[in-house]
Scaffold this motif. Sequence first.
Motif, mmCIF file in Angstrom:
data_model
loop_
_atom_site.group_PDB
_atom_site.id
_atom_site.type_symbol
_atom_site.label_atom_id
_atom_site.label_comp_id
_atom_site.label_asym_id
_atom_site.label_seq_id
_atom_site.Cartn_x
_atom_site.Cartn_y
_atom_site.Cartn_z
ATOM 1 N N ALA A 97 23.044 18.194 85.468
ATOM 2 C CA ALA A 97 21.673 18.634 85.516
ATOM 3 C C ALA A 97 21.595 18.725 87.269
ATOM 4 O O ALA A 97 20.899 19.738 87.564
ATOM 5 C CB ALA A 97 20.601 17.997 85.098
ATOM 6 N N THR A 98 21.975 17.682 87.915
ATOM 7 C CA THR A 98 21.553 17.803 89.407
ATOM 8 C C THR A 98 22.409 18.991 89.917
ATOM 9 O O THR A 98 21.723 19.676 90.810
ATOM 10 C CB THR A 98 22.069 16.427 89.972
ATOM 11 N N GLU A 99 23.726 19.060 89.731
ATOM 12 C CA GLU A 99 24.334 20.173 90.348
ATOM 13 C C GLU A 99 23.727 21.376 89.873
ATOM 14 O O GLU A 99 23.615 22.338 90.933
ATOM 15 C CB GLU A 99 25.735 20.068 90.150
ATOM 16 N N GLU A 125 8.557 14.725 88.540
ATOM 17 C CA GLU A 125 9.963 15.198 88.623
ATOM 18 C C GLU A 125 10.523 14.202 89.175
ATOM 19 O O GLU A 125 10.525 13.192 89.814
ATOM 20 C CB GLU A 125 10.033 16.530 89.382
ATOM 21 N N HIS A 126 12.124 14.178 88.475
ATOM 22 C CA HIS A 126 13.153 13.469 88.740
ATOM 23 C C HIS A 126 13.495 13.764 90.158
ATOM 24 O O HIS A 126 13.490 14.919 90.498
ATOM 25 C CB HIS A 126 14.154 13.440 87.831
ATOM 26 N N HIS A 127 14.117 12.824 90.907
ATOM 27 C CA HIS A 127 14.439 13.221 92.301
ATOM 28 C C HIS A 127 15.414 14.406 92.365
ATOM 29 O O HIS A 127 15.625 15.344 93.438
ATOM 30 C CB HIS A 127 15.068 12.206 92.862
ATOM 31 N N SER A 177 9.507 14.197 80.724
ATOM 32 C CA SER A 177 9.468 13.097 81.745
ATOM 33 C C SER A 177 10.177 11.777 81.467
ATOM 34 O O SER A 177 10.347 11.298 80.396
ATOM 35 C CB SER A 177 8.063 12.639 82.262
ATOM 36 N N ASN A 178 11.155 11.585 82.273
ATOM 37 C CA ASN A 178 12.223 10.523 82.104
ATOM 38 C C ASN A 178 11.509 9.267 82.257
ATOM 39 O O ASN A 178 12.068 8.152 82.045
ATOM 40 C CB ASN A 178 13.358 10.844 83.085
ATOM 41 N N VAL A 179 10.274 9.176 82.735
ATOM 42 C CA VAL A 179 9.628 7.950 83.012
ATOM 43 C C VAL A 179 8.454 7.972 81.979
ATOM 44 O O VAL A 179 8.308 6.820 81.140
ATOM 45 C CB VAL A 179 9.197 7.849 84.480
ATOM 46 N N ILE A 202 13.610 25.080 83.780
ATOM 47 C CA ILE A 202 13.215 23.993 83.203
ATOM 48 C C ILE A 202 14.333 23.146 83.412
ATOM 49 O O ILE A 202 15.483 23.490 82.934
ATOM 50 C CB ILE A 202 12.967 24.441 81.416
ATOM 51 N N ASP A 203 13.913 21.779 83.711
ATOM 52 C CA ASP A 203 14.765 20.606 83.628
ATOM 53 C C ASP A 203 14.754 20.028 82.076
ATOM 54 O O ASP A 203 13.856 19.482 81.876
ATOM 55 C CB ASP A 203 14.487 19.601 84.660
ATOM 56 N N ALA A 204 15.937 20.334 81.634
ATOM 57 C CA ALA A 204 15.923 19.729 79.937
ATOM 58 C C ALA A 204 16.678 18.666 79.811
ATOM 59 O O ALA A 204 17.015 18.206 78.739
ATOM 60 C CB ALA A 204 16.541 21.169 78.989
ATOM 61 N N ALA A 205 17.113 17.845 81.136
ATOM 62 C CA ALA A 205 17.920 16.816 80.723
ATOM 63 C C ALA A 205 17.388 15.562 79.869
ATOM 64 O O ALA A 205 18.179 14.971 79.167
ATOM 65 C CB ALA A 205 17.873 16.041 82.293
ATOM 66 N N GLN A 206 16.023 15.610 79.753
ATOM 67 C CA GLN A 206 15.662 14.410 78.884
ATOM 68 C C GLN A 206 15.049 15.105 77.303
ATOM 69 O O GLN A 206 14.460 14.362 76.595
ATOM 70 C CB GLN A 206 14.554 13.647 79.194
ATOM 71 N N SER A 207 15.387 16.767 77.206
ATOM 72 C CA SER A 207 14.819 17.117 76.029
ATOM 73 C C SER A 207 15.891 17.741 74.930
ATOM 74 O O SER A 207 15.886 17.654 73.925
ATOM 75 C CB SER A 207 13.712 18.429 76.301
ATOM 76 N N PHE A 225 20.865 20.903 81.941
ATOM 77 C CA PHE A 225 20.708 19.811 81.397
ATOM 78 C C PHE A 225 22.469 19.048 81.613
ATOM 79 O O PHE A 225 23.043 19.841 82.221
ATOM 80 C CB PHE A 225 20.691 19.723 79.817
ATOM 81 N N SER A 226 22.539 17.804 81.410
ATOM 82 C CA SER A 226 23.890 17.070 81.531
ATOM 83 C C SER A 226 24.388 16.817 80.113
ATOM 84 O O SER A 226 23.681 16.338 79.245
ATOM 85 C CB SER A 226 23.418 15.709 82.263
ATOM 86 N N SER A 227 25.644 16.862 80.015
ATOM 87 C CA SER A 227 26.430 16.428 79.007
ATOM 88 C C SER A 227 26.382 15.052 78.482
ATOM 89 O O SER A 227 26.081 14.643 77.395
ATOM 90 C CB SER A 227 28.032 16.971 79.053
ATOM 91 N N HIS A 228 26.273 14.203 79.401
ATOM 92 C CA HIS A 228 26.466 12.695 79.212
ATOM 93 C C HIS A 228 25.064 12.286 78.458
ATOM 94 O O HIS A 228 25.031 11.255 77.970
ATOM 95 C CB HIS A 228 26.556 11.895 80.436
ATOM 96 N N LYS A 229 23.939 13.086 78.747
ATOM 97 C CA LYS A 229 22.834 12.609 77.916
ATOM 98 C C LYS A 229 22.580 13.212 76.566
ATOM 99 O O LYS A 229 21.690 12.702 75.901
ATOM 100 C CB LYS A 229 21.426 13.008 78.746
ATOM 101 N N MET A 230 23.713 13.824 76.058
ATOM 102 C CA MET A 230 23.630 14.539 74.975
ATOM 103 C C MET A 230 24.824 14.160 74.015
ATOM 104 O O MET A 230 25.484 14.995 73.485
ATOM 105 C CB MET A 230 23.245 16.096 74.740
HETATM 106 N N1 PMP Z 1 16.216 15.364 85.352
HETATM 107 C C1 PMP Z 1 15.866 14.579 84.598
HETATM 108 C C2 PMP Z 1 14.365 14.431 83.950
HETATM 109 C C3 PMP Z 1 16.515 13.204 84.380
HETATM 110 O O1 PMP Z 1 16.146 12.186 83.591
HETATM 111 C C4 PMP Z 1 17.933 13.316 84.840
HETATM 112 C C5 PMP Z 1 18.900 12.000 84.810
HETATM 113 N N2 PMP Z 1 18.292 10.962 84.713
HETATM 114 C C6 PMP Z 1 18.342 14.376 85.839
HETATM 115 C C7 PMP Z 1 17.384 15.332 86.015
HETATM 116 C C8 PMP Z 1 19.627 14.346 86.437
HETATM 117 O O2 PMP Z 1 20.740 14.127 85.389
HETATM 118 P P1 PMP Z 1 22.377 13.883 86.297
HETATM 119 O O3 PMP Z 1 22.291 12.663 86.709
HETATM 120 O O4 PMP Z 1 22.972 13.733 84.610
HETATM 121 O O5 PMP Z 1 22.696 15.146 86.960
#
Ligand code: PMP
Length: 409
Positions: A97-99, A125-127, A177-179, A202-207, A225-230
């Motif tokens: 997701a970050t990249e 937002e996440h960093h 939100s991841n928090v 849309i940052d769908a990393a947590q959905s 989104f990221s594969s490792h969170k799914m």
């Molecule tokens: N966005 C959110 C909402 C996240 O929770 C995360 C991971 N904690 C990221 C982006 C980044 O994901 P990644 O580190 O897998 O790139």
Amino acid sequence: MNNISLDIENIRKDFPILTQEVYGKPLIYLDNAATTQKPRCVIQKMEEIYSTINANIHRGVHRLSQLSTESHEEARKTVQNYIHAAKPSEIIFTRGATESINLVASSFCRSQCKAGDEIILTAMEHHANIVPWQIQRDIYGIEIKVVPISESGEIDLKDIEERISSKTKFISVTHVSNVLGTVNPIGEIIRLAHSYNIPVLIDAAQSIQHIPLNTKELDCDFLVFSSHKMYGPNGLGVLYGKESWLDKLPPYQGGGEMIARVSFDKTTFNELPFKFEAGTPDYVGSAALAEAIRYIEKIGLENIRQYETVLFNYAKEKLSQIENIRFIGSPTLGSCSVISFLVGNIHPYDMGMLLDKLGIAVRTGHHCAQPLMDALGIEGTLRASFAFYNTKSEINALISGIERVTRIF
Ligand code: PMP
């Protein structure tokens, strides 16, 4: 809601790591928002690719390369169908997701923004959805407008609209939100943004692992989104982009694969999706992600959502009975699989460390959301985050763990 269709005990057997003990206690893994565990079929898929068809993809005339290419492109279609994208070429494989966000921020700002233009983000937002925009801000003289959050941890559409001006070029917002676990009303946000002709990411990393997503219905311009969170492998992510946008944006990285023709005078770029996939892609990871998606679909994302909602409500109710607990964010419109809290004056780090000794994995700290911590006036939280392989008895163990630690203090 009482879900009886999921056979959790059997599902748990699919995840080899869950049978482990830590410090002689059964592992209770409640850090799923950080990363999820992998079912055996995903682990086996990686072994299968390496042991049968491993070869660099695209351009290869030999048999293994053809099979490996087919597997990678099939995986792209599996992702496409999972999020209901119009075309496979709208699916770009990234490192995470970050990249994906860095790609959009960089290519969008470079081609569409000038000094004084504005990007809208939210305070939750996440960093990963802040810093890439700040990097571009500092290059191009763009401004970042931040939508505040309420005490319950929600954003108000009015606050977004108030920040929209003729200079607004982009809105980038998290779905969940991841928090706080807040589920943002992304459909409404997208409609609002589009009424001003502003594209939305849309940052769908947590959905992506909890809530069915339909990019066509949502009409979002980008989704990441990221594969490792799914339940898929690490080091792989996805950028969905509408074809019209991906066509317009310049490449993010240069290298092999993303070119049509290279000479020292001039290089022309490949078609979508390859224009954005410089270098050898993670074709082992993509096959394993496709396997993870098939695994999710076999259980059914709607079933997962229902079961996780029951679990979430149970955890919230049980936790609220703990003396001096303070929930960080209690969204009224919708929550998802993440509960952040503090107990009395106990530092989250101390609580997390002592829970760890009981075999309970929770996360402590700022969760890569320092601006959110600043807005809330706290340093960090304890966070329990759930997946469909968690059970009520694990939540009971968390509660007695917290009570035990509280007694020590
Ligand atoms: N966005 C959110 C909402 C996240 O929770 C995360 C991971 N904690 C990221 C982006 C980044 O994901 P990644 O580190 O897998 O790139």
